[in-house]
Enzyme design. Sequence first.
Site, PDB file in Angstrom:
ATOM      1  N   CYS A  28     101.453  78.597  62.503  1.00 56.70           N
ATOM      2  CA  CYS A  28     100.908  79.931  62.256  1.00 56.70           C
ATOM      3  C   CYS A  28      99.494  80.024  62.809  1.00 56.70           C
ATOM      4  CB  CYS A  28     100.893  80.206  60.762  1.00 56.70           C
ATOM      5  SG  CYS A  28      99.858  79.031  59.899  1.00 56.70           S
ATOM      6  N   CYS A  31      96.923  77.568  61.475  1.00 61.63           N
ATOM      7  CA  CYS A  31      96.856  76.236  62.056  1.00 61.63           C
ATOM      8  C   CYS A  31      95.975  76.238  63.305  1.00 61.63           C
ATOM      9  CB  CYS A  31      98.252  75.753  62.433  1.00 61.63           C
ATOM     10  SG  CYS A  31      99.425  75.807  61.088  1.00 61.63           S
ATOM     11  N   ASP A 430     128.309  63.001  64.101  1.00 59.67           N
ATOM     12  CA  ASP A 430     127.839  61.701  63.662  1.00 59.67           C
ATOM     13  C   ASP A 430     127.541  61.844  62.172  1.00 59.67           C
ATOM     14  OD1 ASP A 430     126.778  59.118  63.713  1.00 59.67           O
ATOM     15  OD2 ASP A 430     124.771  59.938  63.893  1.00 59.67           O
ATOM     16  N   ASP A 603     122.485  62.186  66.335  1.00 55.40           N
ATOM     17  CA  ASP A 603     121.041  62.003  66.433  1.00 55.40           C
ATOM     18  C   ASP A 603     120.635  60.648  66.965  1.00 55.40           C
ATOM     19  OD1 ASP A 603     121.878  60.607  64.185  1.00 55.40           O
ATOM     20  OD2 ASP A 603     119.865  60.678  63.333  1.00 55.40           O
ATOM     21  N   ASP A 607     124.453  57.567  69.836  1.00 54.27           N
ATOM     22  CA  ASP A 607     125.210  58.782  70.144  1.00 54.27           C
ATOM     23  C   ASP A 607     124.903  59.290  71.541  1.00 54.27           C
ATOM     24  OD1 ASP A 607     126.331  58.997  67.558  1.00 54.27           O
ATOM     25  OD2 ASP A 607     124.429  59.793  66.835  1.00 54.27           O
TER      26      ASP A 607
END
Lengths: 709, 51
Positions: A28, A31, A430, A603, A607
Amino acid sequence: MNAIAIPDRETPQEASRGTRFTVPGMRCAGCIAKIERELPKQDGIRAARVNFSAKRVAIEHDPAMDEDALSRALLKLGFEAQPIEDNPLGQETKERKALLRALGVAGFGMMNVMLLSVSVWSGAQGATRELFHWLSALIALPVIAYSGRPFFASAWMALKYRRTNMDVPISIGVILATALSLYETMTGGEHAYFESAIMLLFFLLAGRALDAEMRTRTRAGIGALLSRMGKSASVIGPNGSTPRVPAHALEPGMLVLVAAGEALAADGKIEKGSSSIDNSLLTGESAPQRVGSGSIVHAGTINLDAPLHVRLTRTADDTALAAIARLMDEAGQSRSHYVRIADRASRLYAPLVHGLAALAFLGWMIAGAGIYQSLVIAVAVLIITCPCAMGLAVPTAQVVASGALLKQGLLIKDGSALERLAEIDIAVFDKTGTLTRGEPRPDIRALDAEARSVALGLAQVSRHPLSRGLTDALRKEGVEPAAVDDIEEIGGTGLRGNWAGTAVSLERPDTGGSGMAARFAIGERVAILEFADTLRCDAAETLVSLSNQGISSSILSGDRSGPVEAVAQTLAIPSTAEAGPQEKLAALETLREAGRRPLMVGDGLNDGPALAAAHASIAPGTASDVSQQAADAVFIGERLMPVALALKVARHTMAVVRQNFTLAIGYNALAVPLALFGYVTPLIAAIAMSLSSLIVVGNSLRLAGSASE
Amino acid sequence: MTGLAFLIPIALLMGFAGLVAFLWAIRSGQYDDMDGAANRILIEDEEDETR
């Protein structure tokens, strides 16, 4: 400069250095303000500038400060940051900027030539018309030469390899229209098509620029998520010094020191020390694995507890990690043969259009109209059928859809990914980190408020996955940490500390049970905390949504069969356990050969090859770098729903793309007879072209709300 | 018709000025951080109010 005291701000350039960091946590305006204001207040930092779109911060600082000090400064503000090596996205931004420049030039040319053309259409005669045509030519020729380059270059490449793509009919149309208009101008003719040629380029460039914008935007988002793993190692020299050596310069036989919390940069055998390592990147297993001297460790794993001395056995391109990367490279080849829908359409369309133009030329020749007039009519056919709206049909729909998905936390890498996602008919998941959160969560119901706060006080200092899971779970409950003193972390055992005079500890339980657990003790009170890798909250819901779309799901995991079975039963889907990277790849290829279009969601690094081989693939934002690179899309956050949403939106997008094609071709079907019989003037061409483009853009905009549930 | 001798160069010049401005904007990075620009407007200036 004189020898007068120079104020701090104006120190010469070489005295300050610039370093760039990716900061994925920026969300935002607050930040931006926090980073840009608070960072320069720290010693040694001169200025900070945020690029919000790319989630990056450029910091200007004293050369004395190194990257670690800067990331610590950012962490103090509450932002995790990683330094960026060099500029991996430079090429993409360059291409995008070149397209924008071409678009600007085409826009300038279109407006001015149109101004002159309008005067001609409203009845300018004789010398005035000739003057205007000459002026138009003067503006149009350099503009077309500059703005048309992306199309001419691509068409030339295609023709050189005896293929055809969308750019071939575009280039032929533009060049013929320009040549004919030039001839008309020189012979004082009535009709010049300069504005049509430039307008065509302008609309098509707008489509290309949108396409490029979409790619750079998501690439930057994914780049910001990528973590730093094992890029260098501390090599122990003969004299005891430990210089940092980059990963590619490591050699087998070197002895390296791996500090707690550091990722390994090469494969090796432990010579000294014992610790536990986080292997989740390679195997997908979230429980830490005990290692001692003699154990084999692989690049990409993270050392958790205590420093290790590792004798390297395989480095750089020989590591298990690199082998997986190679496997992925090969698996990805099949995907590069995928032909995008725009090119598929043009394969049908281009011969049709060119055939029609040739027929018109021949027909009028036979009818005795003369070469000149036959040529004018053939060119008019080409211009009116030139796929202007078709050039916009695909990118506009895809850009709007990917923007809608971005808001739901899903980053699509490019348009081709959306097209492939739309064709998916079976999904393979997965387990660890995909269907589950991938982080062990403790069962804290047995703890009272006091115990919770002590547990948090202990656990928050450790980087061990179980401690981190405990910390997260307690923080989420709103627990305030108790002040625990004298905390020491004993590698392989756990944490010990002192709370208000009582000895407290968080340790490995003596009995090695089947699951993950920790023994938590306050004085004499002892509690065993069971840890489990829980399912994502909407996993079941997502699978239901997928089956409603006619997509069946299954689990393909590298984990042990016990936990996999359990998850499969909860979700009521078939499963395969203990599958290595090769087996996963093989499973995906079997599906493909059976004519299915599999979606892979995973992930771990294991994989990676499967992600690359699948027809389309999605990875969570917590996935390893390699998996995120291999996947077509990345979803961020705790929820799995974006996966189902992505498929829904992708199908919707392709429906809109097909509508767009129908609209564009339908309009052509109406205009072509006019062109064939020689009734098309530049005015009619210009109106028809912009009208059809507007309709296509408007139709695409309907996708803006498609991702909301 | 003599008006054209003025109007056309003026129109071209203005269009050209717009093009130059656009190219300058690209070069100086005005389009590098579009989302950031949209957010920065929400940041309050730090200077104390001098009311």
